[in-house]
Design an enzyme around this catalytic site. Sequence first.
Site, PDB file in Angstrom:
ATOM      1  N   GLY A  11       0.890  -1.333   0.231  1.00  0.00           N
ATOM      2  CA  GLY A  11       0.013   0.013   0.093  1.00  0.00           C
ATOM      3  C   GLY A  11       1.098   1.114   0.084  1.00  0.00           C
ATOM      4  CB  ALA A  21      -9.383   2.171   1.886  1.00  0.00           C
ATOM      5  CE1 TYR A  66     -12.267   5.948  -0.866  1.00  0.00           C
ATOM      6  CE2 TYR A  66     -12.474   8.363  -1.500  1.00  0.00           C
ATOM      7  CZ  TYR A  66     -11.875   7.292  -1.022  1.00  0.00           C
ATOM      8  OH  TYR A  66     -10.586   7.492  -0.102  1.00  0.00           O
ATOM      9  CE  LYS A 113     -11.894   5.719   3.851  1.00  0.00           C
ATOM     10  NZ  LYS A 113     -10.901   4.680   4.410  1.00  0.00           N
TER      11      LYS A 113
END
Length: 219
Positions: free
Chosen positions: A17, A67, A132, A136
């Site tokens: 990541g 994520a 999105y 979140k």
Amino acid sequence: MIRLQGRKAVVLGGINGLLGQALVQALEAEGAVVAAAGRSQVDVTDENDLDAYFERVDPEMVFNAVAYTAVDQAEDEPAVAALLNAEVPAILGRLCQKRGILLVHYSTDFVFGCAEETPRREEDIPSPASVYGRTKLDGEQALLALGYDNLLILRTAWLFGPGKTNFVHKILGFAATRDELTVVHDQAGSPTFTPDLAAYSLDLIRHGARGLFHVTNSG
């Protein structure tokens, strides 16, 4: 001041990541004992697998840098986005609360749906305008609903840095090979360098900060 040397940390997304790699490097530089977790180490969507992983590693801190970040694609894959952005944080929150682990979770400026001329404040009311952003925000709310005190939620924006392709790298590459660039101009944000975000995160931990913070580079 809290010392990080010798403390055990898990960085979810720490192998490949963009933010995860920066967190691993920053923690190791402070002398922390870091377990960088990717898909081959643990299935973050499986609560039992995560629980067993935490039992083996016995961390004092968990950083969730995992994520679903494909903003446009999330409109076509809302269930997948919700799994990673909302359900996984809820799982992590329950497990960290059970074990008394500090959880550091990263969220986004996309929980606010429209641009403003001045920076957003933590007390501003979220109004996401995309799948999105909504997922979140759902992740944030799931964590806050636990009433867990040992929690940091850090909203950030437009990440770029070493270790993985990102928006800044793409634009620099295009600029080197094209005479003209065509990009959208209806978004505003604060590009944030991942090593800086990692350093800011550790500063907050060292000072015992808990709760919700906005953390970006300025300008």
